[in-house]
Design a protein around this motif. Structure first.
Motif, PDB file in Angstrom:
ATOM      1  N   VAL A  11     -12.501  -2.834   0.256  1.00  0.00           N
ATOM      2  CA  VAL A  11     -11.288  -2.117  -0.119  1.00  0.00           C
ATOM      3  C   VAL A  11     -10.562  -1.655   1.137  1.00  0.00           C
ATOM      4  CG1 VAL A  11     -10.347  -0.106  -1.327  1.00  0.00           C
ATOM      5  CG2 VAL A  11     -12.251  -1.391  -2.330  1.00  0.00           C
ATOM      6  N   TYR A  12      -9.247  -1.889   1.187  1.00  0.00           N
ATOM      7  CA  TYR A  12      -8.434  -1.469   2.325  1.00  0.00           C
ATOM      8  C   TYR A  12      -7.466  -0.378   1.881  1.00  0.00           C
ATOM      9  CZ  TYR A  12     -10.084  -5.545   4.906  1.00  0.00           C
ATOM     10  OH  TYR A  12     -10.872  -6.462   5.553  1.00  0.00           O
ATOM     11  N   GLY A  13      -7.343   0.646   2.717  1.00  0.00           N
ATOM     12  CA  GLY A  13      -6.423   1.738   2.422  1.00  0.00           C
ATOM     13  C   GLY A  13      -5.683   2.169   3.667  1.00  0.00           C
ATOM     14  N   THR A  31       1.714   2.111  -3.466  1.00  0.00           N
ATOM     15  CA  THR A  31       0.592   2.212  -4.394  1.00  0.00           C
ATOM     16  C   THR A  31      -0.038   3.597  -4.292  1.00  0.00           C
ATOM     17  OG1 THR A  31       0.136  -0.159  -4.158  1.00  0.00           O
ATOM     18  CG2 THR A  31      -1.636   1.202  -5.044  1.00  0.00           C
ATOM     19  N   HIS A  32      -0.377   4.194  -5.440  1.00  0.00           N
ATOM     20  CA  HIS A  32      -1.004   5.514  -5.458  1.00  0.00           C
ATOM     21  C   HIS A  32      -2.252   5.454  -6.331  1.00  0.00           C
ATOM     22  CE1 HIS A  32       3.179   6.272  -4.329  1.00  0.00           C
ATOM     23  NE2 HIS A  32       2.758   7.384  -3.760  1.00  0.00           N
ATOM     24  N   PRO A  33      -3.439   5.697  -5.730  1.00  0.00           N
ATOM     25  CA  PRO A  33      -3.692   5.952  -4.309  1.00  0.00           C
ATOM     26  C   PRO A  33      -3.489   4.674  -3.496  1.00  0.00           C
ATOM     27  CG  PRO A  33      -5.763   5.774  -5.487  1.00  0.00           C
ATOM     28  CD  PRO A  33      -4.686   5.758  -6.530  1.00  0.00           C
ATOM     29  N   PRO A  34      -3.194   4.798  -2.186  1.00  0.00           N
ATOM     30  CA  PRO A  34      -2.823   3.644  -1.367  1.00  0.00           C
ATOM     31  C   PRO A  34      -4.019   2.840  -0.893  1.00  0.00           C
ATOM     32  CG  PRO A  34      -2.731   5.612  -0.046  1.00  0.00           C
ATOM     33  CD  PRO A  34      -3.084   6.056  -1.436  1.00  0.00           C
ATOM     34  N   GLU A  35      -4.689   2.172  -1.826  1.00  0.00           N
ATOM     35  CA  GLU A  35      -5.823   1.325  -1.458  1.00  0.00           C
ATOM     36  C   GLU A  35      -5.947   0.201  -2.477  1.00  0.00           C
ATOM     37  OE1 GLU A  35      -9.391   3.943  -3.541  1.00  0.00           O
ATOM     38  OE2 GLU A  35      -8.908   4.275  -1.419  1.00  0.00           O
ATOM     39  N   LEU A  53       0.817  -1.208   0.000  1.00  0.00           N
ATOM     40  CA  LEU A  53       0.000   0.000   0.000  1.00  0.00           C
ATOM     41  C   LEU A  53       0.855   1.264   0.000  1.00  0.00           C
ATOM     42  CD1 LEU A  53      -2.879  -1.063   2.408  1.00  0.00           C
ATOM     43  CD2 LEU A  53      -2.979  -0.818  -0.073  1.00  0.00           C
ATOM     44  N   ARG A  78     -11.128   0.633   6.206  1.00  0.00           N
ATOM     45  CA  ARG A  78     -11.815  -0.301   5.325  1.00  0.00           C
ATOM     46  C   ARG A  78     -13.100   0.327   4.823  1.00  0.00           C
ATOM     47  NH1 ARG A  78     -14.239  -6.326   6.897  1.00  0.00           N
ATOM     48  NH2 ARG A  78     -15.268  -6.692   4.884  1.00  0.00           N
ATOM     49  N   LEU A 112      -5.016   0.686   9.060  1.00  0.00           N
ATOM     50  CA  LEU A 112      -5.769   0.686   7.813  1.00  0.00           C
ATOM     51  C   LEU A 112      -7.186   1.173   8.046  1.00  0.00           C
ATOM     52  CD1 LEU A 112      -4.804  -2.818   6.291  1.00  0.00           C
ATOM     53  CD2 LEU A 112      -3.675  -0.611   5.910  1.00  0.00           C
TER      54      LEU A 112
END
Length: 249
Positions: free
Chosen positions: A71-73, A28-32, A25, A67, A65
């Motif tokens: 989806v988790y971000g 990753t962009h966006p972090p989700e 995460l 939720r 995180l």
């Protein structure tokens, strides 16, 4: 399970489900990511779906995180960590004119925990401590200064009355940093399995966070910082595409 200490001085920490999720995460962009993508992405790293889901539940409960449905971000707290990591990999600099920035700690009566926190924050801003309460670095970074630090420090700019390269060498272990960076580059070149590459890339990020990002005139010859950043960017993109490509993203 204890972290392994390489002969080169590189700390290659063993992968856990939590560390894998955070690394994915943070890069990753966006972090989700949807849970189905996370499950498939971590499979080549030896993390089972049940282990991953248990880790996700613990991370949500711990505030790591957030939720939304499946989806988790990253939480707001870890979004700040992602910003620091991004700045470590791609630091924003400006031409250096010889000026140094200095932060002098003026607050008194702080306990050990508060002092340790302040030291950590000033170090994260890539300053080094000349003597107790006096922190400085070349004024070549473009980065915001936290407003709340103005309540406990006073800031100045100036030029040292001694050799700037000698001063930099006394503040940061530059030769040691460079040697570890070269060892990490060698590790990246040798790593073939996804789990091995993932572990080395995590070590690279930790090392880049400790790079003082000095102007070129203050660095030893052959400084490996730019090369390590380029290698990290290329390997990270390749590995992420390989892992998330399994999910059809």
């Amino acid at each position: 399970m204890n972290a392994s200490q390489e002969p080169s001085g590189i700390e290659l920490r063993p992968l856990s489900a939590r560390s894998v999720v955070l690394s994915l995460l943070l890069g990753t962009h966006p972090p989700e990511l949807p849970v189905r993508d996370l499950v498939r992405a971590v499979e080549p790293l030896g993390v089972s779906g049940s282990t991953l889901r248990a880790a996700l539940s613990r991370m949500v409960a711990a505030g790591d995180l957030r939720r939304s449905d499946t989806v988790y971000g990253l939480s707001d707290r870890l979004l700040e960590r992602q910003r620091r990591q991004d700045a470590a990999v791609h630091p924003a600099t400006r031409p250096w004119d010889g000026e140094w920035e200095m932060a002098v700690v003026t607050a008194t009566g702080r306990g050990p925990a508060e002092r340790a926190d302040l030291r950590a924050r000033l170090t994260a801003l890539r300053l080094a401590e000349l003597r107790e309460g006096v922190w400085l670095r070349p004024a070549n970074l473009c980065r915001p200064w936290p407003d709340d630090l103005d309540r406990v420090t006073r800031r100045f700019t100036g030029r040292p009355g001694l050799s700037a390269p000698d001063l930099a060498a006394s503040l940061w272990p530059l030769e040691e940093w460079a040697a570890t960076a070269q060892a990490l580059l060698a590790h990246l070149a040798r790593a073939e399995r996804p789990a091995d590459r993932f572990t080395v890339l995590a070590a690279v990020v930790r090392h880049l966070l400790a790079d003082p990002v000095l102007p070129a005139p203050l660095l030893p010859a052959g400084w490996p910082g730019p090369g390590l950043r380029a290698a990290y960017t290329d390997h990270r993109r390749e590995l992420t595409e390989e892992m998330l490509g399994r999910t059809g993203r």
